[in-house]
Design a protein around this motif. Structure first.
Motif, mmCIF file in Angstrom:
data_model
loop_
_atom_site.group_PDB
_atom_site.id
_atom_site.type_symbol
_atom_site.label_atom_id
_atom_site.label_comp_id
_atom_site.label_asym_id
_atom_site.label_seq_id
_atom_site.Cartn_x
_atom_site.Cartn_y
_atom_site.Cartn_z
ATOM 1 N N TRP A 5 0.831 -1.208 0.000
ATOM 2 C CA TRP A 5 0.000 0.000 0.000
ATOM 3 C C TRP A 5 0.859 1.248 0.000
ATOM 4 O O TRP A 5 0.547 2.245 -0.640
ATOM 5 N N GLU A 9 0.772 3.994 -2.930
ATOM 6 C CA GLU A 9 0.435 5.401 -2.671
ATOM 7 C C GLU A 9 1.497 6.312 -3.245
ATOM 8 O O GLU A 9 1.193 7.319 -3.879
ATOM 9 N N ASP A 126 -4.908 4.744 -1.464
ATOM 10 C CA ASP A 126 -5.832 3.664 -1.165
ATOM 11 C C ASP A 126 -5.479 3.054 0.184
ATOM 12 O O ASP A 126 -4.529 2.291 0.297
ATOM 13 N N GLY A 127 -6.194 3.436 1.224
ATOM 14 C CA GLY A 127 -5.991 2.868 2.548
ATOM 15 C C GLY A 127 -4.911 3.499 3.392
ATOM 16 O O GLY A 127 -4.718 3.091 4.535
#
Length: 185
Positions: A5, A9, A126-127
């Protein structure tokens, strides 16, 4: 916290600022990116030079963010080595504020934050929320992390650092996720 992640990002931030193309193992830009941004970012541990070099302008000045510190790039040298971080929790510090008037795209996923001479860019991926372009005193790191967390509540703050700022980040709760290298020609 997932390194996947964190890398995703960072690549999406580079894409927002510079444009480019996502491929299976790397984000690449066919034209030279703006200053201080890589021309490619690897997305997987198994990425190779063949996943990057044919898709970028690899002339002098080209740079590649080797997100897992696994590439062998003939004709390139290591500009710096750093560590991906799960940042936090940070130390709230009054005075951090959003600023405007910058020369890169600002949308709902981006916040430029400032406190005196200290500045940081936050990007909601995302997250996770990515902390990048930190400038200022290493001692301002905990306040910058808290400002990013406040700008994008409810998601972990991630980023990368090296040198004095890395040491200070680790001293203030950041957790190392893995190494990265930036190569330059």
């Amino acid at each position: 916290m997932s390194l996947k992640w964190t890398v995703a990002e960072n690549a999406s931030w580079c894409d927002l600022v510079c444009g480019g193309q996502f491929r299976a193992r790397a984000w690449t830009s066919p034209t030279r990116t703006r200053a201080y941004y890589p021309d490619a970012v690897t997305l997987t541990r198994d990425a190779t030079a063949a996943d990057v070099l044919p898709y970028i302008d690899d002339s002098a000045g080209c740079s590649v963010k080797d997100s897992f510190a696994t590439l062998d790039l003939p004709g390139f040298s290591v500009l710096f080595e750093a560590t991906w971080l799960a940042c936090g929790p940070g130390v709230p510090e009054p005075g951090w504020r959003r600023v405007t008037g910058h020369d890169f795209p600002l949308d709902a996923s981006v916040a430029v934050l400032s406190h005196g001479e200290n500045q940081v860019v936050a990007h909601r991926g995302d997250g996770v929320a990515g902390l990048s372009n930190f400038s200022g005193a290493p001692q301002a790191w905990p306040g910058a992390v808290a400002a990013v967390a406040a700008a994008f509540p409810g998601v972990p703050v991630v980023g990368y650092e090296h040198g004095d700022t890395l040491r200070h980040a680790l001293d203030h709760g950041a957790r190392p996720l893995g190494p990265l290298r930036v190569w330059v020609r």
